[in-house]
Design a protein around this motif. Structure first.
Motif: not given
Length: 315
Positions: A207-216, A218-219, A223-226, A314-315
């Motif tokens: 959940f947190y990883a997915e929410q952070l991906s929406k804020l960060a 696109s590039d 791994l940083i978000l996770q 995507h890494w």
């Protein structure tokens, strides 16, 4: 229908199992060595009465370092390395149960919750006897009233036996006092602590990883978000399950038989504040653990991808 996700999850069927297990053993050992001192401090804080020895996490760290040296921070570590077995059992169970549950539900929260709880059940069945022994070793030198068993001296040198000699010493005392059941003291308390912890951690991690991906941007590397999501999930799970973890530690170290009676006595002696004992140490230990585990685990899965899938993530 499969949920649309910004961060695609690498599933069991995507992995080269030979690489997965080879790299996994090294990863697990690295994590154990990194966080063991914080685990030892947490155990001592949880078992002590009030603040009889240490006033907090950092006070415990410096006092142990001064009195026992670096070796004191790794008491019981050698026997604890056998949890490598439970670590491999955990990740295998987690991935296989995720695959099984996906036949009935594509909801990632459901898959993560069921798989996390199941993995913890299997792992704790292996880990509890190791924890019982290593915790007794952790508590040596902390006052006779805090642990049931004391290391006996080598009759020739007058000093306690080193390494596995100490482990055999404690194991023999546990078996003589309680039989085989003694190695599973606190098993129910462990299940009540770690099954919810694991079941909560995985859904919150995704959940947190997915929410952070929406804020960060696109590039931004996934791994940083996770790596950011891991500690957030660990802090959440630790806070939810810490009361039971305090009870578990006391049951195992003090030789109690009743989870309910231990809980009642804890509340009577120290109030609800006692339920938070060791929480800061637990969060401190879980933060690097989560970062190392997430980075290690996601890297492990990436390195273990079947060759034809390497360029698809995507890494």
């Amino acid at each position: 229908m499969q949920q649309k996700r910004n961060i695609q999850i690498i599933e069991w069927e995507d992995l080269d199992k030979r690489k997965f297990y080879s790299f996994g053993i090294f990863m697990t050992m690295t994590i154990r060595a990194t966080v063991y001192p914080a685990t030892l401090i947490r155990t001592r804080l949880q078992v002590q009465r009030g603040k009889s020895f240490y006033s907090g996490t950092f006070d415990a760290f410096f006092k142990i370092l001064r009195a026992e040296g670096v070796r004191g921070l790794y008491r019981g570590f050698m026997v604890n390395t056998f949890t490598l077995i439970s670590g491999q059992a955990y990740i295998t169970t987690y991935e296989l149960v995720r695959k099984y549950v996906s036949q009935y539900s594509e909801d990632n929260t459901v898959k993560s919750l069921v798989a996390g709880g199941s993995a913890s059940l299997v792992a704790q069945s292996i880990t509890v006897p190791i924890d019982v022994v290593s915790q007794q070793l952790m508590m040596q030198g902390q006052g006779q009233h805090l642990t049931r068993f004391r290391l006996t001296s080598d009759s020739g040198t007058g000093k306690p036996k080193r390494f596995f000699g100490q482990t055999r010493n404690i194991m023999a005392q546990i078996f003589a006092a309680d039989g085989f059941r003694g190695f599973y003291r606190g098993y129910v308390a462990s299940l009540l602590t770690y099954i919810p912890n694991s079941a909560v951690w995985w859904p919150f991690y995704h959940f947190y990883a997915e929410q952070l991906s929406k804020l960060a941007p696109s590039d931004c590397p996934h791994l940083i978000l996770q790596a950011m999501a891991g500690p957030l999930a660990a802090a959440t799970a630790s806070t939810v399950t810490n009361p039971m973890d305090v009870v578990r530690a006391r049951v195992q170290v003090e030789g109690r038989t009743s989870v309910i009676e231990t809980f009642k006595q804890l509340i009577k002696e120290e109030g609800t504040w006692g339920l938070t004992k060791g929480l800061s140490a637990r969060i401190i230990s879980s933060t690097p653990t989560a970062i190392v585990m997430v980075v290690g685990y996601e890297t492990l899965k990436k390195l273990s991808l079947r060759p034809e899938l390497v360029d698809s993530r995507h890494w």
